[in-house]
Design an enzyme around this catalytic site. Structure first.
Site, PDB file in Angstrom:
ATOM      1  N   ARG A  51       0.790  -1.334  -0.027  1.00 49.35           N
ATOM      2  CA  ARG A  51       0.029   0.105   0.127  1.00 49.35           C
ATOM      3  C   ARG A  51       0.846   1.221   0.077  1.00 49.35           C
ATOM      4  NH1 ARG A  51      -5.181  -0.957   3.871  1.00 49.35           N
ATOM      5  NH2 ARG A  51      -6.020  -2.922   3.286  1.00 49.35           N
ATOM      6  N   ASP A  88       0.526   5.542   0.582  1.00 49.59           N
ATOM      7  CA  ASP A  88      -0.316   6.612   1.150  1.00 49.59           C
ATOM      8  C   ASP A  88      -0.881   7.443   0.143  1.00 49.59           C
ATOM      9  OD1 ASP A  88      -0.169   5.636   3.819  1.00 49.59           O
ATOM     10  OD2 ASP A  88       1.499   6.824   4.012  1.00 49.59           O
ATOM     11  N   TYR A 107      12.203   1.539  -2.448  1.00 51.65           N
ATOM     12  CA  TYR A 107      11.690   2.811  -2.747  1.00 51.65           C
ATOM     13  C   TYR A 107      12.608   3.915  -3.028  1.00 51.65           C
ATOM     14  CZ  TYR A 107       7.113   1.480  -0.607  1.00 51.65           C
ATOM     15  OH  TYR A 107       5.809   0.965  -0.194  1.00 51.65           O
ATOM     16  N   ARG A 151       9.256   7.785   4.907  1.00 52.17           N
ATOM     17  CA  ARG A 151       9.035   9.303   5.006  1.00 52.17           C
ATOM     18  C   ARG A 151       9.550   9.788   6.236  1.00 52.17           C
ATOM     19  NH1 ARG A 151       2.819  10.110   4.124  1.00 52.17           N
ATOM     20  NH2 ARG A 151       3.485  12.162   4.490  1.00 52.17           N
TER      21      ARG A 151
END
Length: 280
Positions: A76, A78, A136, A226
């Protein structure tokens, strides 16, 4: 790829909203590699009536194959986070022309979503549960002046950054660590044990292109990347030391980390299925 056919039918799944409904036939497991600009989505996973990547992709697949579908994503993301190598699997009719499927989906979902590849997968292959690691990328536009051409995909940080210090701090995360300081605590129902936030990080490095962070791990907990980026940027701004970053990692306390970086600089870059899962 195996020619085995995965067979399933599920009358509880929602039917496509338009088009003829074909009788449910033998199904086969398909693997899609999906890219998307997450700017205008409320995240990847289906979330009620909100516009999400999986919501639009599922509706488009059901429309093309004229049957209800249930898709699974590798991870998932955001609201506002992008994808380049998101992987999606699900059962579709075994006589589907995958080339036509890919072209049709790209016509229906453009410009925000693109299917980069479509191929048959083994019956037991799962985009989520077969994954052994995820990577990422996080991009920063590190200049005094903004750049409209990357405003949707990079965090504008005006203060010059010390990449050497940021890389020194990043290196402290390699290996197995409890990342509680960088994760949003999951909701735990009474009587349930809290899930482990230990993860194995295999790569974490900044490079000057413009300012780019690559990070790979067996898996990530909510907002982990993040939060790490936000804290590392404070190291680069000299608001924190390398030692304080390591202290935060060891503190296992979310309040010791910096504010999370904005979502629009983050991209789910790719998912690896080689080797074995670390936490099985």
């Amino acid at each position: 790829m195996s020619n085995e056919v995965g067979r399933a039918s599920d009358s509880s799944l929602a039917l496509p909203s338009s088009g003829m409904i074909e009788p449910v036939t033998a199904r086969r497991n398909v693997r899609l590699t999906v890219a998307y600009d997450g700017s205008d989505f409320h995240g990847f996973a289906i979330n009620g009536d909100l516009r999400t990547v999986m919501g639009e992709l599922s509706a488009a697949v059901a429309r093309v194959v004229r049957q209800p579908v249930e898709l699974t994503g590798a991870g998932r993301t955001d609201a506002g986070v992008h994808g380049w190598g998101q992987v999606v699997t699900g059962l579709i009719p075994d006589d589907t022309d995958l080339g036509r499927l890919q072209r049709s989906l790209n016509g229906l979902c453009r410009p925000d979503i693109a299917v980069r590849s479509a191929e048959w997968a083994e019956p037991d292959f799962s985009a989520r549960f077969s994954a052994t690691s995820r990577r990422y990328h996080y991009d920063i536009w590190n200049h005094a002046d903004p750049n409209p051409l990357v405003a949707r995909t990079a965090w504008h940080v005006r203060t010059p950054l010390d990449l050497a210090a940021m890389n020194e701090a990043s290196a402290t995360m390699i290996g197995d660590h409890d990342f509680s300081s960088f994760c949003r605590r999951p909701d735990v129902h009474p009587g349930q044990a809290a899930p482990s936030l230990v993860r194995r990080l295999t790569a974490a490095e900044w490079s000057l292109v413009d300012t780019h962070f690559g990070i790979a791990a067996t898996s990530f907990c909510h907002q982990m990347v993040r939060s790490i980026v936000g804290t590392l940027v404070d190291v680069g701004r000299t608001r924190r030391s390398v030692a304080s970053f390591q202290e935060t990692l060891e503190a296992l306390d979310r309040s010791t980390a910096s504010a999370v970086a904005p979502p629009h600089g983050l991209v789910l870059w790719d998912v690896d299925y080689r080797g074995t899962r670390w936490n099985v």
